[in-house]
Motif scaffolding. Structure first.
Motif, PDB file in Angstrom:
ATOM      1  N   PRO A  77       0.824  -1.226  -0.012  1.00 12.94           N
ATOM      2  CA  PRO A  77       0.084   0.092  -0.214  1.00 12.94           C
ATOM      3  C   PRO A  77       0.942   1.179   0.037  1.00 12.94           C
ATOM      4  N   VAL A  78       0.233   2.182  -0.680  1.00 11.92           N
ATOM      5  CA  VAL A  78       1.394   3.620  -0.782  1.00 11.92           C
ATOM      6  C   VAL A  78       1.091   4.049   0.474  1.00 11.92           C
ATOM      7  N   TRP A  79       2.181   5.023   0.864  1.00  8.97           N
ATOM      8  CA  TRP A  79       2.183   5.640   2.203  1.00  8.97           C
ATOM      9  C   TRP A  79       1.541   6.949   2.114  1.00  8.97           C
ATOM     10  N   TRP A  80       1.105   7.651   0.917  1.00 13.88           N
ATOM     11  CA  TRP A  80       0.544   8.978   0.948  1.00 13.88           C
ATOM     12  C   TRP A  80      -0.949   8.667   0.880  1.00 13.88           C
ATOM     13  N   ASP A  81      -1.545   9.797   1.286  1.00 13.83           N
ATOM     14  CA  ASP A  81      -3.056   9.646   1.514  1.00 13.83           C
ATOM     15  C   ASP A  81      -3.869  10.574   0.780  1.00 13.83           C
ATOM     16  N   ASP A  82      -3.424  10.906  -0.557  1.00 13.87           N
ATOM     17  CA  ASP A  82      -4.506  11.780  -1.260  1.00 13.87           C
ATOM     18  C   ASP A  82      -4.978  10.925  -2.611  1.00 13.87           C
ATOM     19  N   ASP A  83      -5.045   9.716  -2.238  1.00 15.08           N
ATOM     20  CA  ASP A  83      -5.544   8.814  -3.385  1.00 15.08           C
ATOM     21  C   ASP A  83      -4.916   9.017  -4.865  1.00 15.08           C
ATOM     22  N   ALA A  84      -3.628   9.477  -4.972  1.00 14.51           N
ATOM     23  CA  ALA A  84      -3.027   9.346  -6.206  1.00 14.51           C
ATOM     24  C   ALA A  84      -2.618   7.571  -6.303  1.00 14.51           C
ATOM     25  N   PRO A  85      -2.399   7.397  -7.535  1.00 14.99           N
ATOM     26  CA  PRO A  85      -1.864   6.092  -7.931  1.00 14.99           C
ATOM     27  C   PRO A  85      -0.442   5.915  -7.645  1.00 14.99           C
ATOM     28  N   ASP A  86      -0.355   4.745  -7.482  1.00 13.31           N
ATOM     29  CA  ASP A  86       1.188   4.118  -7.362  1.00 13.31           C
ATOM     30  C   ASP A  86       1.597   4.001  -8.735  1.00 13.31           C
ATOM     31  N   LEU A  87       2.684   4.985  -9.269  1.00 10.90           N
ATOM     32  CA  LEU A  87       3.472   4.939 -10.836  1.00 10.90           C
ATOM     33  C   LEU A  87       4.584   4.211 -10.688  1.00 10.90           C
ATOM     34  N   THR A  88       4.943   3.301  -9.800  1.00  7.73           N
ATOM     35  CA  THR A  88       6.059   2.599  -9.567  1.00  7.73           C
ATOM     36  C   THR A  88       6.088   1.971 -11.111  1.00  7.73           C
ATOM     37  N   ARG A  89       7.341   1.991 -11.675  1.00  2.00           N
ATOM     38  CA  ARG A  89       7.836   1.196 -12.969  1.00  2.00           C
ATOM     39  C   ARG A  89       7.280   2.101 -14.039  1.00  2.00           C
ATOM     40  N   HIS A  90       6.683   2.955 -13.900  1.00  2.00           N
ATOM     41  CA  HIS A  90       6.137   3.836 -15.004  1.00  2.00           C
ATOM     42  C   HIS A  90       7.253   4.786 -15.436  1.00  2.00           C
ATOM     43  N   LEU A  91       7.408   4.929 -16.900  1.00  2.00           N
ATOM     44  CA  LEU A  91       8.267   5.931 -17.336  1.00  2.00           C
ATOM     45  C   LEU A  91       7.904   7.304 -16.926  1.00  2.00           C
ATOM     46  N   ALA A  92       8.885   7.947 -16.441  1.00  2.00           N
ATOM     47  CA  ALA A  92       8.497   9.516 -15.852  1.00  2.00           C
ATOM     48  C   ALA A  92       7.776  10.387 -17.076  1.00  2.00           C
ATOM     49  N   LYS A  93       8.534  10.067 -18.370  1.00  2.00           N
ATOM     50  CA  LYS A  93       7.761  11.033 -19.310  1.00  2.00           C
ATOM     51  C   LYS A  93       6.211  10.584 -19.830  1.00  2.00           C
ATOM     52  N   ASN A  94       5.726   9.454 -19.291  1.00  2.00           N
ATOM     53  CA  ASN A  94       4.511   9.065 -19.401  1.00  2.00           C
ATOM     54  C   ASN A  94       3.456   9.329 -18.319  1.00  2.00           C
ATOM     55  N   THR A  95       3.987   9.974 -17.355  1.00  2.00           N
ATOM     56  CA  THR A  95       3.213  10.365 -16.185  1.00  2.00           C
ATOM     57  C   THR A  95       2.793  12.024 -15.937  1.00  2.00           C
ATOM     58  N   GLY A  96       2.275  12.351 -15.042  1.00  2.00           N
ATOM     59  CA  GLY A  96       2.188  13.765 -14.352  1.00  2.00           C
ATOM     60  C   GLY A  96       3.562  14.385 -13.997  1.00  2.00           C
ATOM     61  N   TYR A  97       4.520  13.627 -14.088  1.00  2.00           N
ATOM     62  CA  TYR A  97       5.817  14.225 -13.819  1.00  2.00           C
ATOM     63  C   TYR A  97       6.664  14.603 -15.009  1.00  2.00           C
ATOM     64  N   ALA A  98       5.985  14.341 -16.296  1.00  2.00           N
ATOM     65  CA  ALA A  98       6.691  14.508 -17.392  1.00  2.00           C
ATOM     66  C   ALA A  98       7.184  15.962 -17.856  1.00  2.00           C
ATOM     67  N   GLU A  99       6.506  16.987 -17.486  1.00  2.00           N
ATOM     68  CA  GLU A  99       6.971  18.363 -17.690  1.00  2.00           C
ATOM     69  C   GLU A  99       8.319  18.459 -16.707  1.00  2.00           C
ATOM     70  N   TRP A 100       8.104  18.227 -15.276  1.00  2.00           N
ATOM     71  CA  TRP A 100       9.284  18.257 -14.649  1.00  2.00           C
ATOM     72  C   TRP A 100      10.375  17.482 -14.800  1.00  2.00           C
ATOM     73  N   PHE A 101       9.961  16.281 -15.420  1.00  2.00           N
ATOM     74  CA  PHE A 101      11.296  15.363 -15.876  1.00  2.00           C
ATOM     75  C   PHE A 101      11.956  15.769 -17.027  1.00  2.00           C
ATOM     76  N   ALA A 102      11.269  16.525 -18.053  1.00  2.00           N
ATOM     77  CA  ALA A 102      11.876  17.107 -19.408  1.00  2.00           C
ATOM     78  C   ALA A 102      12.799  18.084 -18.794  1.00  2.00           C
ATOM     79  N   GLU A 103      12.304  18.805 -17.905  1.00  2.00           N
ATOM     80  CA  GLU A 103      13.056  20.225 -17.400  1.00  2.00           C
ATOM     81  C   GLU A 103      14.332  19.600 -16.834  1.00  2.00           C
ATOM     82  N   GLN A 104      14.379  18.634 -16.235  1.00  2.00           N
ATOM     83  CA  GLN A 104      15.652  18.022 -15.237  1.00  2.00           C
ATOM     84  C   GLN A 104      16.727  17.680 -16.580  1.00  2.00           C
TER      85      GLN A 104
END
Length: 106
Positions: A77-104
């Motif tokens: 079970p995830v340790w956060w409590d905002d109902d966000a899904p677990d994105l483990t193993r997903h490519l960052a560029k295919n998630t909500g982190y895509a823009e942030w990841f591209a900036e890195q």
């Protein structure tokens, strides 16, 4: 070797573009250290079992690795409590982190 990126919310590290769940930050430092030590010991035991061809020992070590990772909050079970899904193993560029990841990469 560069340090892995940690997402702005602290939930994941990015390794070769893929998200991996971080340990639960609410763990007491002593408990976290115990679990990390157990994880490393279990990984060494798994390696030794694989080198020796001992399937039973390998499976026992795998179970220890799983238990330690669950204790750390990296699996199960995830340790956060905002109902966000677990994105483990997903490519960052295919998630909500895509823009942030591209900036890195810049």
């Amino acid at each position: 070797m560069t340090d892995p990126l940690t997402t702005p919310d602290g939930r994941y590290v990015v390794v070769r573009g893929r998200l991996w769940r971080c340990s639960d930050p609410s763990l007491a430092p002593e408990r976290r250290q115990e679990l990390v030590e157990e994880l490393m010991s279990a990984r060494r035991a798994k390696g030794a079992a694989m080198r020796s061809g001992d399937d039973a020992a390998r499976e026992a070590a795998r179970e220890r690795v799983e238990a330690a990772k669950r204790g750390l909050g990296e699996r199960g079970p995830v340790w956060w409590d905002d109902d966000a899904p677990d994105l483990t193993r997903h490519l960052a560029k295919n998630t909500g982190y895509a823009e942030w990841f591209a900036e890195q990469a810049d």
